[in-house]
Scaffold this active site. Structure first.
Site, short mmCIF file in Angstrom:
data_model
loop_
_atom_site.label_atom_id
_atom_site.label_comp_id
_atom_site.label_asym_id
_atom_site.label_seq_id
_atom_site.Cartn_x
_atom_site.Cartn_y
_atom_site.Cartn_z
CG ASN A 199 5.76 76.53 28.66
OD1 ASN A 199 5.15 75.58 29.13
ND2 ASN A 199 5.19 77.69 28.40
N GLY A 200 6.25 73.17 27.58
CA GLY A 200 5.52 72.41 26.57
C GLY A 200 5.88 70.94 26.63
CE LYS A 226 -13.49 79.69 39.92
NZ LYS A 226 -13.85 79.81 38.59
CG HIS A 247 -33.41 62.04 35.88
ND1 HIS A 247 -34.42 61.19 35.49
CD2 HIS A 247 -33.89 63.30 35.70
CE1 HIS A 247 -35.45 61.89 35.07
NE2 HIS A 247 -35.16 63.19 35.19
CE LYS A 262 -5.96 83.40 35.40
NZ LYS A 262 -7.29 83.19 35.96
O1 M6R Z 1 -7.49 80.88 29.82
P1 M6R Z 1 -8.73 80.07 29.56
O2 M6R Z 1 -9.96 80.84 29.79
O3 M6R Z 1 -8.72 79.41 28.22
O4 M6R Z 1 -8.67 78.91 30.65
C1 M6R Z 1 -9.61 77.87 30.64
C2 M6R Z 1 -9.58 77.08 31.92
O5 M6R Z 1 -8.32 76.50 32.10
C3 M6R Z 1 -9.89 77.95 33.15
O6 M6R Z 1 -11.12 78.59 33.02
C4 M6R Z 1 -9.91 77.09 34.42
O7 M6R Z 1 -10.99 76.22 34.40
C5 M6R Z 1 -9.93 77.99 35.66
N1 M6R Z 1 -8.96 77.53 36.62
C6 M6R Z 1 -11.23 78.03 36.33
O8 M6R Z 1 -11.23 78.82 37.48
#
Ligand code: M6R
Length: 612
Positions: free
Chosen positions: A98-99, A489, A508, A607
């Protein structure tokens, strides 16, 4: 990004690894694979796409054995196909990763020059080649991994299994999370505790550049250079119910519905409900909260995505409540713009996962530059949480839907508390004002419940909304970050073009986009900016735009110009965003669901974004 499960124990590894991968699918769903070792042979099955595709391939496959590794991928190097799926196998070595390996081109060139046959387009396979080369010399898995680490540049975690030694796994973390699940006569190595929670509540969090060597029931920890380490077991009290859908069609819908409880859980530790006053729990700074807040000269927020929109709101709340200057940065820009961090700055990161690579890098940079840091996270003991001087927790419970919902509202609730506490400690707020704000904040969970009662209205309207070509989301003041969040969203769930704008910015440029195929979604509570927002809407309506408005009370002017008008409960200007974002979440959810899209796992996303 990418989910890893490794298992060594007495149970069926196939079941444990597949169940674990399903819990990690939020981390990536481009391909999945499993490798299990039995009788000196590794059996590997991989499939492009989601874990369900892998499961279908596994139906007629029998596995024996007690050790294995599995992976669910979010593609970085190489297309999301089976060839590039993990585990990668080179000789007797199987590896999941991972990475990102930054020097992969150089490694690849050298491997090819040495005659290696490279089968995938990934950087991950190259690591398996390097371990395989080292093991020919060392005949020792731990040593081979250690020697390989010195050749790799990047932020990555790996788990390695060796056919010739069926009782050991070696894992290394430098960047993306890896956590050891400590069971009774069995051990796990996972990207997130959720993957092993049904078997154990005891976990050891690897820090960067740490190795774990799992040998039979024995766990040994080392630094990357081989120095033995002592590690502490943490007992996690999340239960597995929290990671089930509990009868909802999607995790996202369940999480939207959990918001009243999540908001209440976020603020509970910091509010005296009898006195209606803020009393933040100790944040863990060397000085008390109030001494800290009195001595800082500015706040800087750093975050990504939805968490960044929460940070934007934090600026409105803290500056207006206390007069303390606040700056905000998107984390991916922060460190590259060479930020100036003046003395007495409190840098606050917001991250649901606590693992977002850019946000983690930002907090490290801020510490290097001498800033005091505070993290707002949902996942306790996550990398960002561990990095920070002070800690605030969303307490939302596990959030699985890739689109963030309850973590956002819990964060806004926390930012309300933080803004009030700072204002109080700096003498910028009277006890009456404090009481008034706290009373209104405490009312928000039941007000959100009131908005959720409109769910049917959104699910019915969703089909009609499909006909729009694009969506402009507008808001002023605290409703502006909510407009941005509403547009995000819709983009991520329904794959429709949506932009968020400050309502006053329409003329604008964006006004040129308006015609009858464009929906204008406006968040317009009855406040001292409402008249201005209504004027902006007149301009859009005059050009044929169709208005969907979220207002408060019986706002006749707003109602008469809107195709759809939803009245939501009124609150203080500070707490209102907690309520006004909920209809936008429901609208995106139902629109995406009516289009047949995968709401919990939108395409191309993950996520937890642990790569830059
Ligand atoms: O885990 P985090 O709050 O750091 O994640 C940040 C973004 O990747 C996260 O908020 C992303 O924009 C979501 N999919 C929004 O729904």
């Amino acid at each position: 990004m990418c989910g890893i499960v490794g298992y060594l124990g007495f149970q069926d590894p196939k079941k444990i690894i597949i169940d674990g991968l399903k819990k990690l699918e939020y981390r990536g769903y481009d391909s999945a694979g499993i490798a299990i070792l039995n009788d000196g042979k590794t059996k590997r099955v991989r499939a492009a796409g989601k874990i369900i595709n892998l499961e279908e391939k596994l139906i007629n496959e029998n596995f024996n054995g007690h050790i294995g590794i599995g992976h669910t991928r979010w593609a970085t190097h190489g297309a999301p196909n089976e060839k590039n799926a993990h585990p990668h196998q080179v000789g007797a070595i199987s590896l999941v990763h991972n990475g990102i390996i930054e020097n992969y081109l150089e490694i690849k060139k050298d491997l090819i020059a040495r005659g290696a046959e490279i089968k995938s387009d990934t950087d991950s396979e190259l690591v398996a080649h390097l371990v395989n080369e080292e093991i020919q010399v060392t005949n020792n898995l731990l040593l081979a991994v250690q020697k390989t680490l010195g050749k790799l540049i990047g932020a990555f975690s790996i788990v390695v299994m060796w056919e010739k030694s069926p009782n050991e796994l070696v894992a290394f973390k430098d960047g993306p999370p890896l956590i050891v699940g400590v069971g009774e006569k069995e051990n796990f190595i996972v990207s997130d505790v959720q993957a092993a929670l049904q078997y154990t509540k005891n976990f050891v969090y690897l820090e960067d550049r740490e190795i774990v060597h799992i040998h039979n029931n024995d766990l040994k920890y080392y630094s990357a250079l081989g120095a033995p380490l002592k590690k502490q077991i943490t007992t996690v009290d999340w239960n597995t119910e929290q990671v089930e859908k509990m009868g909802f069609k999607h995790y996202m819908l369940k999480e939207i519905y959990e918001q009243p409880r999540a908001v209440a859980a976020a603020i509970r530790p910091h509010i005296n409900t009898e006195l209606h006053s803020v009393q933040m729990e100790s944040l863990g700074f060397a000085k008390s909260n109030s001494e800290t807040f009195k001595t800082i000269d500015r706040i800087m927020f750093v975050a990504c995505g939805t968490s960044f929109y929460a940070a934007m709101l934090g600026k409105y709340l803290i500056e207006q409540a206390s007069g303390l200057p606040v700056e905000i940065d998107v984390a991916s820009e922060f460190r590259y713009r060479k930020p100036i961090i003046p003395k007495n700055t409190l840098l606050i990161t917001i991250s649901q996962s606590g693992e977002t690579a850019d946000t983690l890098a930002a907090i490290r940079l801020a510490k290097e530059k001498g800033a005091l840091t505070l993290s707002i996270t949902n996942v306790q003991r996550s990398s960002i949480d561990r990095e920070a001087h002070g800690h605030l927790y969303m307490n939302s419970g596990v959030e699985i839907g890739v689109a963030s919902t309850k973590a956002f509202t819990s964060t806004i609730a926390l930012l309300n508390v933080l803004a009030l506490q700072i204002a109080k400690d700096r003498g910028a707020m009277t006890p009456e004002q404090e009481k008034n704000y706290v009373v209104q904040l405490l009312a928000t969970p039941s007000q959100i419940e009131g908005v959720l009662a409109y769910d049917k209205y959104f699910s019915e309207a969703a089909k009609k909304l499909q006909t729009f070509k694009g969506f402009l989301y507008l808001g002023r003041g605290v409703s502006y970050p909510i407009a941005l969040e509403g547009a995000l969203k819709l983009k991520e769930l329904a794959y429709m073009h949506a932009e968020g704008y400050a309502a006053g910015e329409m003329k604008h440029g964006p006004l040129a986009l308006i015609d009858a195929s464009m929906a204008i979604v406006v968040v317009a509570p009855t406040d001292d900016l409402i008249e201005k927002t209504i004027s902006n809407l007149q301009e859009a309506k005059a050009r044929g735009g169709k208005i969907i408005s979220i207002g408060t009370g019986d706002n006749k002017a707003l109602q008469s110009m809107s195709e759809y008008y939803l009245s939501i409960p009124a609150s203080s200007w500070m707490a209102h965003p907690l309520i006004s974002v909920v209809p936008l979440q429901l609208m995106s959810y139902h629109l995406a669901d009516s289009l047949g899209y995968d709401v919990d796992q939108p395409r191309n996303l993950a996520k937890s974004v642990t790569v830059e």
